[in-house]
Design a protein around this motif. Structure first.
Motif, PDB file in Angstrom:
ATOM      1  N   GLY A  35      66.583 -36.294 -22.042  1.00 28.18           N
ATOM      2  CA  GLY A  35      67.859 -36.982 -21.899  1.00 28.18           C
ATOM      3  C   GLY A  35      68.421 -36.959 -20.496  1.00 28.18           C
ATOM      4  O   GLY A  35      69.593 -37.259 -20.291  1.00 28.18           O
ATOM      5  N   LYS A  36      67.592 -36.605 -19.523  1.00 22.51           N
ATOM      6  CA  LYS A  36      68.059 -36.571 -18.130  1.00 22.51           C
ATOM      7  C   LYS A  36      68.162 -37.965 -17.541  1.00 22.51           C
ATOM      8  O   LYS A  36      69.057 -38.242 -16.755  1.00 22.51           O
ATOM      9  CB  LYS A  36      67.116 -35.713 -17.283  1.00 22.51           C
ATOM     10  CG  LYS A  36      67.145 -34.239 -17.647  1.00 22.51           C
ATOM     11  CD  LYS A  36      66.161 -33.454 -16.795  1.00 22.51           C
ATOM     12  CE  LYS A  36      66.155 -31.983 -17.167  1.00 22.51           C
ATOM     13  NZ  LYS A  36      65.116 -31.241 -16.429  1.00 22.51           N
ATOM     14  N   THR A  37      67.227 -38.833 -17.903  1.00 20.56           N
ATOM     15  CA  THR A  37      67.240 -40.227 -17.434  1.00 20.56           C
ATOM     16  C   THR A  37      66.873 -41.128 -18.602  1.00 20.56           C
ATOM     17  O   THR A  37      66.365 -40.661 -19.630  1.00 20.56           O
ATOM     18  CB  THR A  37      66.233 -40.462 -16.284  1.00 20.56           C
ATOM     19  OG1 THR A  37      64.920 -40.147 -16.753  1.00 20.56           O
ATOM     20  CG2 THR A  37      66.569 -39.639 -15.057  1.00 20.56           C
ATOM     21  N   LEU A  38      67.104 -42.409 -18.432  1.00 17.32           N
ATOM     22  CA  LEU A  38      66.759 -43.396 -19.449  1.00 17.32           C
ATOM     23  C   LEU A  38      65.688 -44.333 -18.902  1.00 17.32           C
ATOM     24  O   LEU A  38      65.719 -44.698 -17.715  1.00 17.32           O
ATOM     25  CB  LEU A  38      67.988 -44.213 -19.848  1.00 17.32           C
ATOM     26  CG  LEU A  38      69.100 -43.454 -20.565  1.00 17.32           C
ATOM     27  CD1 LEU A  38      70.319 -44.343 -20.747  1.00 17.32           C
ATOM     28  CD2 LEU A  38      68.621 -42.931 -21.913  1.00 17.32           C
ATOM     29  N   PRO A  39      64.751 -44.746 -19.757  1.00 15.40           N
ATOM     30  CA  PRO A  39      63.720 -45.677 -19.307  1.00 15.40           C
ATOM     31  C   PRO A  39      64.290 -47.082 -19.114  1.00 15.40           C
ATOM     32  O   PRO A  39      65.339 -47.416 -19.658  1.00 15.40           O
ATOM     33  CB  PRO A  39      62.700 -45.655 -20.447  1.00 15.40           C
ATOM     34  CG  PRO A  39      63.493 -45.268 -21.650  1.00 15.40           C
ATOM     35  CD  PRO A  39      64.575 -44.351 -21.155  1.00 15.40           C
ATOM     36  N   ASP A  40      63.538 -47.897 -18.360  1.00  9.99           N
ATOM     37  CA  ASP A  40      63.965 -49.283 -18.178  1.00  9.99           C
ATOM     38  C   ASP A  40      63.415 -50.159 -19.302  1.00  9.99           C
ATOM     39  O   ASP A  40      62.654 -49.710 -20.151  1.00  9.99           O
ATOM     40  CB  ASP A  40      63.573 -49.814 -16.795  1.00  9.99           C
ATOM     41  CG  ASP A  40      62.073 -49.875 -16.577  1.00  9.99           C
ATOM     42  OD1 ASP A  40      61.304 -49.827 -17.565  1.00  9.99           O
ATOM     43  OD2 ASP A  40      61.660 -49.965 -15.407  1.00  9.99           O
ATOM     44  N   ILE A  41      63.794 -51.407 -19.291  1.00 13.13           N
ATOM     45  CA  ILE A  41      63.407 -52.332 -20.352  1.00 13.13           C
ATOM     46  C   ILE A  41      61.898 -52.559 -20.373  1.00 13.13           C
ATOM     47  O   ILE A  41      61.303 -52.737 -21.439  1.00 13.13           O
ATOM     48  CB  ILE A  41      64.177 -53.675 -20.228  1.00 13.13           C
ATOM     49  CG1 ILE A  41      63.993 -54.551 -21.474  1.00 13.13           C
ATOM     50  CG2 ILE A  41      63.743 -54.444 -19.002  1.00 13.13           C
ATOM     51  CD1 ILE A  41      64.743 -54.053 -22.649  1.00 13.13           C
ATOM     52  N   GLY A  42      61.257 -52.505 -19.200  1.00 13.95           N
ATOM     53  CA  GLY A  42      59.801 -52.678 -19.134  1.00 13.95           C
ATOM     54  C   GLY A  42      59.074 -51.577 -19.896  1.00 13.95           C
ATOM     55  O   GLY A  42      58.090 -51.837 -20.607  1.00 13.95           O
TER      56      GLY A  42
END
Length: 146
Positions: free
Chosen positions: A41-48
């Motif tokens: 939960g430190k970062t979120l992935p992108d749509i790709g």
């Protein structure tokens, strides 16, 4: 540090599909460390990333919103759900009873309803009831057939 619901769901989908963090990250076009960061939960992935992992069967609706998509169900799960939706209330109760009865013992005991059946002295039963009461019931007593 508390893991975000998003990270927990992403991890559960990865495990459900049988991927290691490194292999899953490769599908999404990122490195293992990025995958670890997403799951923590430190970062979120992108749509790709999300589009790429959806192609291997990740339920993106579940990962993002916590709601499972019908198309993420297996063929037998879809068949069960379709049949369940056509049942009346009594049929649905029966199906739920079968599911509860088929659950592993530890899971089944968490939802056990306390039952009390009684009559005269020595005929009182209280607690978790497993099995079937035999014979016709008259009032609150089990009557033996003659």
């Amino acid at each position: 540090m508390e893991i975000s619901p998003f990270g927990e769901r992403l991890k559960s989908e990865r495990k459900r599909l049988g991927f290691s963090q490194e292999a899953f990250a490769a599908v999404g076009g990122v490195r293992k460390q990025a995958q670890i960061s997403y799951e923590q939960g430190k970062t979120l992935p992108d749509i790709g990333f999300m589009a790429a992992v959806s192609k291997i069967g990740v339920d993106v609706s579940y990962v993002i919103f916590g709601v499972q998509a019908a198309d993420a169900l297996t063929a037998d799960e879809r068949q069960i759900l379709e049949g369940y939706r056509h049942l009346d209330i009594i049929g649905k109760a029966r199906v739920l009873g079968v599911i509860e009865g088929a659950a592993p013992a530890d899971a089944a005991r968490k939802n056990v309803t306390q039952v009390t059946a009684g009559g005269g002295i020595g005929q009182h039963i209280t607690g978790d009831i497993y099995g079937t009461l035999q014979g016709p019931v008259m009032g609150n007593k089990i009557v033996k057939k003659k």
